[in-house]
Design an enzyme around this catalytic site. Structure first.
Site, PDB file in Angstrom:
ATOM      1  N   TYR A  69      -3.074 -11.310  15.288  1.00  0.00           N
ATOM      2  CA  TYR A  69      -3.032 -10.193  14.339  1.00  0.00           C
ATOM      3  C   TYR A  69      -4.204  -9.248  14.586  1.00  0.00           C
ATOM      4  CZ  TYR A  69      -3.493  -7.654   9.929  1.00  0.00           C
ATOM      5  OH  TYR A  69      -3.632  -6.662   8.986  1.00  0.00           O
TER       6      TYR A  69
ATOM      7  N   LYS B  37      -3.932  -5.460  16.151  1.00  0.00           N
ATOM      8  CA  LYS B  37      -4.380  -4.319  15.344  1.00  0.00           C
ATOM      9  C   LYS B  37      -5.505  -3.565  16.049  1.00  0.00           C
ATOM     10  CE  LYS B  37      -3.514  -3.173  11.646  1.00  0.00           C
ATOM     11  NZ  LYS B  37      -2.604  -2.063  11.181  1.00  0.00           N
TER      12      LYS B  37
ATOM     13  N   LEU C 121       0.829  -1.200   0.000  1.00  0.00           N
ATOM     14  CA  LEU C 121       0.000   0.000   0.000  1.00  0.00           C
ATOM     15  C   LEU C 121       0.861   1.247   0.000  1.00  0.00           C
ATOM     16  CD1 LEU C 121      -2.701   1.437   0.101  1.00  0.00           C
ATOM     17  CD2 LEU C 121      -2.725   1.116   2.586  1.00  0.00           C
TER      18      LEU C 121
ATOM     19  N   ASP D 176      11.479   3.811  12.353  1.00  0.00           N
ATOM     20  CA  ASP D 176      11.151   2.735  13.289  1.00  0.00           C
ATOM     21  C   ASP D 176      10.060   3.199  14.252  1.00  0.00           C
ATOM     22  OD1 ASP D 176      11.012   0.639  15.043  1.00  0.00           O
ATOM     23  OD2 ASP D 176      13.124   0.651  15.605  1.00  0.00           O
ATOM     24  N   ILE D 177       8.845   2.719  14.043  1.00  0.00           N
ATOM     25  CA  ILE D 177       7.727   3.161  14.875  1.00  0.00           C
ATOM     26  C   ILE D 177       7.798   2.595  16.291  1.00  0.00           C
ATOM     27  CG2 ILE D 177       6.214   3.483  12.885  1.00  0.00           C
ATOM     28  CD1 ILE D 177       4.822   0.838  13.667  1.00  0.00           C
TER      29      ILE D 177
ATOM     30  N   THR E  92      -7.700  -3.227   9.713  1.00  0.00           N
ATOM     31  CA  THR E  92      -8.038  -4.469   9.035  1.00  0.00           C
ATOM     32  C   THR E  92      -9.409  -5.005   9.434  1.00  0.00           C
ATOM     33  OG1 THR E  92      -7.360  -6.812   8.846  1.00  0.00           O
ATOM     34  CG2 THR E  92      -6.789  -5.681  10.877  1.00  0.00           C
TER      35      THR E  92
END
Length: 281
Positions: A124, A128, A12, A34-35, A99
């Protein structure tokens, strides 16, 4: 507009760089963006002074999240909290990508933005969803955009996998037919995000999947039909392909917020697939 993109090297992120090239873009990814390093990421936002941050960076390998749970939460939850905090501190609007996995997939109808999410049954999805909650809590000027069944230029994606497998060496491909969702092109998502970018006062959660629905089996059949590939495809059940992370039976997302805000509808998934394939040829 100055737009900083996290995870800019992902599928994306790469599409956004092309579709939003008329803006001033600051593409970031590892190791510089780097988050999970709250100090360095805050310094990055302070230095670049973006008006908007599009947060694409995430751990999206669903099965790997099950075996690497700490890493999944570090990237998807803690990392998103760092991005939200930096945006709030430096006055940037945050557009965070999420998501369909935040839902459990048990509903008999498509999920809309006002349905309660709980992270579902996967690490996951739960990581999220924790990231979504951090964004809501830490940065008031935010938009959360949920997407699913994503494919786009360069891949990797289901479309790329199907085309690779249809090399003439397999008389038939077995593809799951009891999971339903909205196949969605990164090109369509980027166009929708452009509309959201043009509405700076909008906040909240939006679903940005293509219109219409399909099973993975139906998706595969349409890929081969549009490409003119004579590949036999056989429907099968999810239980025939067990995976570490359970897949939701229902990944369909309704785009209620696009309608309420008078934003353009998402394209039909077959039309979006046709546009994508035309660009790949």
């Amino acid at each position: 507009m100055r737009i900083l993109i996290t995870g800019a090297n992902g599928m994306l992120g790469r599409t956004l760089q092309k579709k939003l090239a008329d803006h001033t873009l600051i593409p970031t990814d590892l190791p510089d963006g780097d988050i999970t390093d709250e100090i360095s990421f805050d310094a990055l936002v302070a230095r670049e002074k973006p008006e908007t941050v599009i947060h694409c960076a995430a751990m999206t390998a669903v099965d790997d999240c099950e075996s690497k749970q700490d890493l999944a939460y570090k990237l998807n939850a803690f990392g998103s909290a760092n991005v939200a905090t930096a945006c709030a501190r430096h006055g940037a609007r945050l557009i965070a990508i999420s998501t369909d996995y935040v839902f459990d997939g048990a509903s008999s109808r498509p999920y809309h933005e006002f349905d309660a999410a709980n992270g579902g049954a996967t690490i996951y999805g739960r990581s999220k969803f924790a990231g979504e909650e951090a964004v809501r809590r830490l940065c008031l000027n935010h938009v959360i955009c949920r997407i699913s069944w994503l494919y786009g230029p360069g891949g990797p994606s289901f479309v790329h996998t199907m085309l690779k497998l249809a090399d003439g060496s397999r008389p038939a491909l077995k593809v799951v037919d009891d999971q339903r969702g909205n196949p969605t092109s990164t090109l369509a998502v980027a166009d929708a995000l452009r509309g959201i970018l043009a509405r700076p006062l909008l906040t909240g959660t939006f679903h940005l999947t293509c219109e219409g629905e399909a099973s993975w089996y139906e998706f595969a059949c349409e890929i081969f039909r549009q490409c003119g590939i004579d590949q036999k495809v056989l429907p099968c059940t999810t239980s025939e392909f067990p995976r570490p992370a359970p897949r939701p039976a229902n990944s369909r997302l309704e785009k209620k917020m696009l309608r309420l805000c008078n934003l353009p509808p998402m394209p039909d998934w077959r039309d979006a697939l046709r546009e994508f394939l035309a660009g790949e040829r």
